[in-house]
Design a protein around this motif. Structure first.
Motif, PDB file in Angstrom:
ATOM      1  N   ILE A  26       0.874  -0.960  -0.066  1.00 59.80           N
ATOM      2  CA  ILE A  26      -0.139  -0.038  -0.057  1.00 59.80           C
ATOM      3  C   ILE A  26       0.943   1.156  -0.019  1.00 59.80           C
ATOM      4  O   ILE A  26       1.666   1.699   0.948  1.00 59.80           O
ATOM      5  CB  ILE A  26      -0.771   0.013   1.234  1.00 59.80           C
ATOM      6  CG1 ILE A  26      -1.842  -1.183   1.258  1.00 59.80           C
ATOM      7  CG2 ILE A  26      -1.856   1.190   1.273  1.00 59.80           C
ATOM      8  CD1 ILE A  26      -2.619  -1.377   2.590  1.00 59.80           C
ATOM      9  N   LEU A  27       1.006   1.927  -1.025  1.00 59.05           N
ATOM     10  CA  LEU A  27       2.033   3.041  -1.409  1.00 59.05           C
ATOM     11  C   LEU A  27       1.295   4.210  -1.543  1.00 59.05           C
ATOM     12  O   LEU A  27       0.487   4.485  -2.644  1.00 59.05           O
ATOM     13  CB  LEU A  27       2.675   2.449  -2.346  1.00 59.05           C
ATOM     14  CG  LEU A  27       3.318   1.201  -2.425  1.00 59.05           C
ATOM     15  CD1 LEU A  27       4.273   0.922  -3.696  1.00 59.05           C
ATOM     16  CD2 LEU A  27       4.271   0.969  -1.048  1.00 59.05           C
ATOM     17  N   SER A  36     -11.483  -2.788   5.429  1.00 60.21           N
ATOM     18  CA  SER A  36     -11.312  -3.318   4.050  1.00 60.21           C
ATOM     19  C   SER A  36     -10.511  -4.752   4.439  1.00 60.21           C
ATOM     20  O   SER A  36     -10.099  -5.060   5.618  1.00 60.21           O
ATOM     21  CB  SER A  36     -10.381  -2.454   3.522  1.00 60.21           C
ATOM     22  OG  SER A  36     -11.079  -1.402   3.097  1.00 60.21           O
ATOM     23  N   LEU A  37     -10.693  -5.770   3.564  1.00 60.32           N
ATOM     24  CA  LEU A  37     -10.076  -6.758   3.395  1.00 60.32           C
ATOM     25  C   LEU A  37      -9.276  -6.903   2.224  1.00 60.32           C
ATOM     26  O   LEU A  37      -9.665  -6.820   1.166  1.00 60.32           O
ATOM     27  CB  LEU A  37     -11.011  -8.143   3.656  1.00 60.32           C
ATOM     28  CG  LEU A  37     -10.231  -9.576   3.316  1.00 60.32           C
ATOM     29  CD1 LEU A  37      -9.349  -9.893   4.527  1.00 60.32           C
ATOM     30  CD2 LEU A  37     -11.497 -10.626   3.070  1.00 60.32           C
ATOM     31  N   ILE A  38      -8.058  -7.026   2.412  1.00 59.58           N
ATOM     32  CA  ILE A  38      -6.980  -6.996   1.275  1.00 59.58           C
ATOM     33  C   ILE A  38      -6.178  -8.129   1.047  1.00 59.58           C
ATOM     34  O   ILE A  38      -5.437  -8.500   2.057  1.00 59.58           O
ATOM     35  CB  ILE A  38      -6.251  -5.843   1.375  1.00 59.58           C
ATOM     36  CG1 ILE A  38      -7.098  -4.614   1.666  1.00 59.58           C
ATOM     37  CG2 ILE A  38      -5.137  -5.623   0.239  1.00 59.58           C
ATOM     38  CD1 ILE A  38      -6.305  -3.071   1.749  1.00 59.58           C
ATOM     39  N   GLY A  39      -6.469  -8.987  -0.197  1.00 61.95           N
ATOM     40  CA  GLY A  39      -5.955 -10.215  -0.388  1.00 61.95           C
ATOM     41  C   GLY A  39      -4.408 -10.190  -0.594  1.00 61.95           C
ATOM     42  O   GLY A  39      -3.845  -9.227  -0.811  1.00 61.95           O
ATOM     43  N   ALA A  40      -3.707 -11.569  -0.396  1.00 60.72           N
ATOM     44  CA  ALA A  40      -2.421 -11.626  -0.503  1.00 60.72           C
ATOM     45  C   ALA A  40      -1.996 -11.175  -1.833  1.00 60.72           C
ATOM     46  O   ALA A  40      -2.526 -11.243  -3.044  1.00 60.72           O
ATOM     47  CB  ALA A  40      -2.014 -13.104  -0.389  1.00 60.72           C
ATOM     48  N   GLU A  41      -0.736 -10.495  -1.840  1.00 64.57           N
ATOM     49  CA  GLU A  41       0.260 -10.221  -2.787  1.00 64.57           C
ATOM     50  C   GLU A  41      -0.649  -9.065  -3.657  1.00 64.57           C
ATOM     51  O   GLU A  41      -0.172  -8.887  -5.019  1.00 64.57           O
ATOM     52  CB  GLU A  41       0.483 -11.150  -3.609  1.00 64.57           C
ATOM     53  CG  GLU A  41       1.489 -12.199  -2.919  1.00 64.57           C
ATOM     54  CD  GLU A  41       1.754 -13.441  -3.934  1.00 64.57           C
ATOM     55  OE1 GLU A  41       2.102 -13.333  -4.971  1.00 64.57           O
ATOM     56  OE2 GLU A  41       2.101 -14.610  -3.429  1.00 64.57           O
ATOM     57  N   LEU A  56     -12.308  -1.294   0.722  1.00 65.03           N
ATOM     58  CA  LEU A  56     -11.962  -2.301  -0.366  1.00 65.03           C
ATOM     59  C   LEU A  56     -12.215  -3.712   0.123  1.00 65.03           C
ATOM     60  O   LEU A  56     -11.977  -4.047   1.395  1.00 65.03           O
ATOM     61  CB  LEU A  56     -10.524  -2.436  -0.725  1.00 65.03           C
ATOM     62  CG  LEU A  56     -10.048  -0.944  -1.135  1.00 65.03           C
ATOM     63  CD1 LEU A  56      -8.469  -1.012  -1.295  1.00 65.03           C
ATOM     64  CD2 LEU A  56     -10.555  -0.641  -2.528  1.00 65.03           C
ATOM     65  N   PHE A  57     -12.778  -4.643  -0.537  1.00 60.85           N
ATOM     66  CA  PHE A  57     -12.645  -6.014  -0.238  1.00 60.85           C
ATOM     67  C   PHE A  57     -12.284  -6.712  -1.750  1.00 60.85           C
ATOM     68  O   PHE A  57     -12.868  -7.030  -2.750  1.00 60.85           O
ATOM     69  CB  PHE A  57     -14.186  -6.492  -0.221  1.00 60.85           C
ATOM     70  CG  PHE A  57     -14.159  -7.882   0.226  1.00 60.85           C
ATOM     71  CD1 PHE A  57     -14.320  -8.369   1.591  1.00 60.85           C
ATOM     72  CD2 PHE A  57     -14.446  -8.917  -0.658  1.00 60.85           C
ATOM     73  CE1 PHE A  57     -14.058  -9.497   2.010  1.00 60.85           C
ATOM     74  CE2 PHE A  57     -14.642 -10.189  -0.169  1.00 60.85           C
ATOM     75  CZ  PHE A  57     -14.365 -10.632   1.057  1.00 60.85           C
ATOM     76  N   ILE A  58     -10.989  -7.171  -1.712  1.00 64.29           N
ATOM     77  CA  ILE A  58     -10.221  -7.429  -2.914  1.00 64.29           C
ATOM     78  C   ILE A  58      -9.565  -8.523  -2.661  1.00 64.29           C
ATOM     79  O   ILE A  58      -9.076  -8.906  -1.590  1.00 64.29           O
ATOM     80  CB  ILE A  58      -9.276  -6.326  -3.452  1.00 64.29           C
ATOM     81  CG1 ILE A  58      -8.047  -6.110  -2.593  1.00 64.29           C
ATOM     82  CG2 ILE A  58      -9.898  -5.040  -3.895  1.00 64.29           C
ATOM     83  CD1 ILE A  58      -6.914  -5.270  -3.288  1.00 64.29           C
ATOM     84  N   LYS A  61      -3.582 -11.105  -5.315  1.00 68.43           N
ATOM     85  CA  LYS A  61      -2.624 -10.776  -6.500  1.00 68.43           C
ATOM     86  C   LYS A  61      -3.531  -9.556  -7.327  1.00 68.43           C
ATOM     87  O   LYS A  61      -3.467  -9.624  -8.644  1.00 68.43           O
ATOM     88  CB  LYS A  61      -2.259 -11.999  -7.439  1.00 68.43           C
ATOM     89  CG  LYS A  61      -1.439 -12.776  -6.589  1.00 68.43           C
ATOM     90  CD  LYS A  61      -0.960 -14.000  -7.299  1.00 68.43           C
ATOM     91  CE  LYS A  61      -0.270 -14.976  -6.602  1.00 68.43           C
ATOM     92  NZ  LYS A  61       0.090 -15.972  -7.129  1.00 68.43           N
ATOM     93  N   CYS A  62      -4.272  -8.813  -6.649  1.00 71.38           N
ATOM     94  CA  CYS A  62      -4.806  -7.290  -7.573  1.00 71.38           C
ATOM     95  C   CYS A  62      -4.172  -6.389  -7.349  1.00 71.38           C
ATOM     96  O   CYS A  62      -3.137  -6.175  -6.573  1.00 71.38           O
ATOM     97  CB  CYS A  62      -6.129  -7.382  -6.755  1.00 71.38           C
ATOM     98  SG  CYS A  62      -7.420  -8.783  -6.769  1.00 71.38           S
ATOM     99  N   GLN A  63      -4.435  -5.410  -8.387  1.00 70.18           N
ATOM    100  CA  GLN A  63      -3.712  -4.211  -8.480  1.00 70.18           C
ATOM    101  C   GLN A  63      -4.749  -3.101  -8.567  1.00 70.18           C
ATOM    102  O   GLN A  63      -5.426  -3.124  -9.377  1.00 70.18           O
ATOM    103  CB  GLN A  63      -2.666  -4.016  -9.462  1.00 70.18           C
ATOM    104  CG  GLN A  63      -1.856  -2.783  -9.491  1.00 70.18           C
ATOM    105  CD  GLN A  63      -0.777  -2.744 -10.566  1.00 70.18           C
ATOM    106  OE1 GLN A  63      -0.585  -3.692 -11.320  1.00 70.18           O
ATOM    107  NE2 GLN A  63      -0.076  -1.556 -10.633  1.00 70.18           N
ATOM    108  N   VAL A  64      -4.682  -2.230  -7.516  1.00 69.30           N
ATOM    109  CA  VAL A  64      -5.958  -1.176  -7.630  1.00 69.30           C
ATOM    110  C   VAL A  64      -5.121   0.166  -7.379  1.00 69.30           C
ATOM    111  O   VAL A  64      -4.247   0.511  -6.733  1.00 69.30           O
ATOM    112  CB  VAL A  64      -6.663  -1.488  -6.230  1.00 69.30           C
ATOM    113  CG1 VAL A  64      -7.595  -0.274  -6.151  1.00 69.30           C
ATOM    114  CG2 VAL A  64      -7.315  -2.851  -6.337  1.00 69.30           C
ATOM    115  N   ASN A  65      -5.373   1.279  -8.291  1.00 66.96           N
ATOM    116  CA  ASN A  65      -5.140   2.562  -8.284  1.00 66.96           C
ATOM    117  C   ASN A  65      -6.131   3.356  -7.562  1.00 66.96           C
ATOM    118  O   ASN A  65      -7.273   3.304  -8.460  1.00 66.96           O
ATOM    119  CB  ASN A  65      -4.464   3.030  -9.500  1.00 66.96           C
ATOM    120  CG  ASN A  65      -3.229   2.391  -9.913  1.00 66.96           C
ATOM    121  OD1 ASN A  65      -2.221   2.492  -9.106  1.00 66.96           O
ATOM    122  ND2 ASN A  65      -3.128   1.893 -10.901  1.00 66.96           N
TER     123      ASN A  65
END
Length: 66
Positions: A26-27, A36-41, A56-58, A61-65
């Motif tokens: 998270i940058l 939120s729940l943020i999945g691995a990688e 977020l609920f992802i 290995k997702c990428q979100v901007n």
């Protein structure tokens, strides 16, 4: 009240009341991430846009901007 797993990188971001799975990045997200729940990688970064908070609920290995 956030649980952060191993191998995560959180820089310049505010995360609360959430679960962050292993290897997440998270940058420099200017809005608070909440409930939120943020999945691995997965990777969450910054793009321009008006919002006050992010929820977020992802999966893995997702990428979100945001």
């Amino acid at each position: 009240f956030t649980s952060v797993s191993d191998g995560c990188v959180i820089e310049g971001s505010d995360i609360q009341n959430s679960v962050v799975m292993s290897g997440v990045k998270i940058l420099h997200v200017p809005q608070p991430i909440d409930s939120s729940l943020i999945g691995a990688e997965s990777e969450i970064g910054h793009t321009d846009g008006p919002t006050s908070t992010i929820k977020l609920f992802i999966g893995e290995k997702c990428q979100v901007n945001v």
